[in-house]
Scaffold this motif. Structure first.
Motif: not given
Length: 818
Positions: A187, A84, A189-190
């Motif tokens: 992190y 990510q 978001k994909k």
């Protein structure tokens, strides 16, 4: 009268035939000036619409070699290990105590605000990291069930500090060794839609899919920028908060590109206007030059946008480059126009224009041709942004030549003839005369100095190095550098590096097996039993070896899990790994096993971060040494070792670029030499013209080598660009010298060339210098270096043309030289 004079100076019979086409063309431009001006305005508006849409891209993938095998491995890692994008925040409270109530409260507020951002998937910090040894009232099994964190009432803070310091996953990742800096891993978001479009592009490879992907990437880039700006707002809100990470670097690069484009345009316009006024003291020439430059710039940008080119960090200086080259072209025309005006004050405005355009068409064309050759060499780099820079500049300078001649003729034809002109200031004349006299009379001093400078250059070039440090891309006082430095030094480095170890697959099919062996092998083939003693041993050997490397910061691998188990009093063997893998939850398995092992591919993975700010780090040598050490360490193990990650990709980029530029520089020199031979019809003049440009270029690289300043992504393009621009003066000068020598003795011919072409060279060089100096106002260090080095090489090329060139012409002139 003026055309007769021009024809005589060009050998009447042949010139009348050769120039017939050009005379008709220039007459058409001048006689149909109103119509052409209207057409140009309409074309300007059309191109302006598309120029406004010219995209800017500083995505990390835009600086990657598309055909690089390491890039394919990098893509495989991202897909297989479900990596990510993340940002790294560092919180360094003023009190110096990260575990104080106030600090923890602020940290909690920061993470709460981060988690409300739409593009943020999750965060990891000392607040929500599970602590298994810091709760005295809980045994291990209870701790595993509850997963207590620092904010839990069951956790003892002193024990928590100890656990964080010795935890293989937390130390140097979310907490510094001195306990003064806490890391927050954010992190993002994909983007599944982006992945789908990229896969669709690979399958179909149509222009419509490429356009769709490019448009969506721009939208995604805007969303990421909004998220980063929101995080930056937190930095302004909370004292002691710093930001880092690859997405931040890309976002700030885009901001710098946009800022630089505006700065270059506005700063150069003001500076050019002032310098043109100082040189010519007539507003018509100031507005003429600025108008033509603006027209060329807008038209070129519109065409770039139509062709689908993007502006990147590498090509962001195209505005300065194009303006500089265009101004140089216009100044040579203005100087020639004023020279004809002085000689023929009673000539009509149209005849003055005919004479000027005819006289300068050949040197202007060949000057632009050599410039294009320099830029075209960039297209051999195999690096898309460098190729685009070569392409857009080749297109841009071609358009500059065409529209400069059209607009120069059209606008001056519509304006009344100037009533008077200013002569060259006396101090300018004295300076040019002094340079000419020095070149003619001081050859015994000039040649030894030149020889020593050549030796200096050769010595320095042998010590040249290339480096690519992200931390050093930004100014010391910039927020991004302060954040990157803090994270680099306190939280385990900034630049990702990955190592893949692939094991040979076992073959159970060839040998006959007993029922027991078959049952055992079936059991062994289960995922939980994949973690055998060999893999754990290899993980330990490599991990401990990497820990000893000076430039390696954070390391995470299967051995990190072994260390965690040992710290919990458990035996870290293959049976324990099998038990954990089989019995842990899916989410915990995704954290402890998935990032560091791929059972299907029979691989283990090591995730490292490198201290990018270490001044002793030589990236190419470091990567080579790591590869050599691992090969030696695993000798006889029949394993495949691959080193990958952002550091490898950018190192490949830089090494490929420098190698391609070295390989193509010889081609550029040969091509320019061929143009010289064609123009001058003289081997000696061609060699002289080449030498006076190569020597200053060599001096610059000699300085870089001796001062230990590394070449970066932009610096390695200096040779081709400087040579392409610098030879213009040599072409104009020697072209004039060949005309002067036909009717004057050698010394007079040189002095006349200095007075006429020398003044244009003087003007253009100083405008070029000022133009490149504008780059030094950038926030991006490679741009500053590029501006400074190109400024220096242009000044040296001017000195070489004004002093060394006359010396060489005097020494090697013969009756058959021309």
């Amino acid at each position: 009268m003026i055309l007769q004079h021009l024809c005589k100076s060009y050998k009447v019979k042949s010139l009348l035939i050769l120039n017939n086409f050009w005379l008709i063309l220039f007459k058409a431009i001048i006689n149909r000036s109103k119509t052409l001006l209207v057409l140009c305005i309409l074309f300007f508006i059309f191109c302006g619409y598309f120029a406004y849409k010219l995209p800017i891209n500083a995505d990390s993938d835009s600086l990657i070699l598309e055909n690089d095998k390491d890039f394919k491995t990098y893509q495989f890692i991202n897909k297989t290990y479900a990596t990510q994008d993340f940002l790294m925040l560092a919180f360094n409270p003023k009190s110096g105590d990260i575990f104080s109530e106030d600090s923890l409260q602020i940290l909690q507020q920061i993470t709460q605000e981060l988690n409300t951002m739409p593009q943020v998937q999750s965060t990891l910090s000392i607040l929500n990291a599970p602590l298994l040894k810091s709760s005295p009232k809980l045994d291990l099994q209870e701790a595993l069930e509850i997963n207590p964190t620092l904010l839990s009432p069951l956790v003892d803070k002193d024990l928590a500090k100890e656990e964080f310091l010795n935890h293989p996953f937390y130390s140097k990742n979310i907490l510094s060794k001195d306990l003064k800096t806490a890391g927050i891993i954010v992190y993002l978001k994909k983007d599944t839609k982006l992945e789908e479009l990229e896969n669709l592009k690979k399958e179909t490879k149509t222009s419509s899919k490429n356009a769709l992907l490019k448009e969506y990437k721009q939208q995604a880039q805007i969303q990421t920028t909004h998220t980063i700006n929101a995080i930056k707002a937190l930095k302004n809100k909370y004292e002691g908060l710093y930001i880092g990470g690859i997405p931040l670097i890309a976002s700030d690069m885009i901001a710098y590109v946009k800022s630089d484009l505006i700065t270059y345009g506005s700063t150069l316009s003001v500076i050019l206007a002032l310098m043109l006024w100082v040189f010519f003291r007539q507003l018509r020439f100031v507005f003429l030059t600025l108008g033509i430059c603006l027209f060329t710039l807008v038209v070129s940008s519109g065409i770039f946008s139509l062709f689908g080119y993007e502006i990147t960090i590498i090509s962001s200086n195209y505005i300065s480059l194009l303006l500089i080259i265009n101004v140089s072209l216009i100044i040579h025309l203005i100087v020639a126009y004023l020279e004809f005006y002085q000689k023929f004050p009673n000539a009509s405005a149209k005849n003055l224009l005919y004479a000027t355009m005819l006289a300068k068409k050949s040197p202007s064309f060949y000057a632009i041709l050599t410039t294009i050759i320099g830029f075209l060499s960039l297209m051999f780099s195999n690096i898309l942004p460098i190729i685009h820079l070569g392409a857009i500049m080749s297109i841009g300078v071609s358009l500059a030549l065409i529209f400069t001649y059209i607009l120069f003729g059209v606008i001056l034809a519509l304006l009344p003839k100037p009533k008077s002109i200013k002569s060259l200031p006396k101090w300018h004349e004295k300076l040019l005369n002094a340079c000419a006299n020095m070149g003619l009379e001081k050859t015994k001093i000039i040649y030894p100095i030149t020889f020593l400078l050549v030796l200096f250059s050769l010595y320095g070039i042998t010590h040249l190095k290339v480096e690519n440090s992200f931390v050093n891309y930004f100014k010391d006082k910039s927020e991004i550098k302060q954040g990157l430095l803090l994270i680099d030094k306190q939280l385990g480095g900034t630049i990702p590096l990955e190592i893949l170890i692939t094991f040979p697959k076992k073959d159970f099919q060839n040998a006959p097996l007993s029922d027991f062996e078959a049952e055992f092998n079936a059991l062994e083939s289960e995922d939980s039993y994949w973690f055998d003693s060999q893999k754990l041993r290899i993980a330990k050997i490599i991990h401990t070896a990497l820990e000893k490397e000076e430039f390696v910061g954070s390391i995470l691998s299967l051995y990190s899990l072994s260390q965690l188990l040992q710290s919990l009093g458990l035996e870290a063997n293959d049976f324990m790994f099998a038990f954990l893998y089989k019995n842990t939850s899916t989410s915990l398995k995704a954290q402890l096993f998935a990032p560091y092992a791929n059972i299907n591919k029979n691989q283990i993975r090591f995730v490292l971060r490198i201290f990018d700010s270490n001044p002793n780090l030589q990236r190419n040598a470091f990567l080579f040494n790591i590869q050599e050490k691992l090969n030696k360490l695993l000798e006889g193990e029949s394993l495949k070792v691959e080193i990958n990650g952002a550091m490898v990709l950018y190192n490949n980029l830089l090494q490929t670029l420098i190698n391609s530029q070295i390989n193509t520089l010889a081609l550029v020199i040969f091509a320019i030499f061929g143009v010289f031979i064609f123009i001058f019809k003289s081997l000696k003049l061609s060699i002289i013209a080449l030498l006076i440009n190569l020597i200053p270029l060599g001096i610059i690289f000699g300085i870089l080598g001796i001062t230990n300043i590394p070449l970066d992504l932009m610096g390695v393009t200096i040779a081709a660009i400087s040579l392409g621009i610098g030879v213009d003066d040599a072409i104009h000068y020697i072209h004039r010298f060949k005309e002067e020598i036909k009717r004057n003795p050698l010394k007079i011919a040189i002095k006349n060339s200095h007075q006429h072409i020398g003044s244009a060279m003087y003007y253009t060089t100083f405008i070029i210098v000022i133009g490149f100096c504008a780059m030094m106002s950038s926030n991006f260090i490679p741009t500053i270096y590029f501006g400074f080095l190109t400024t220096l090489v242009m000044l040296l090329m001017l000195l070489s043309s004004l002093i060394l060139l006359p010396a060489l012409l005097k020494s090697f002139h013969r009756s058959n030289l021309c």
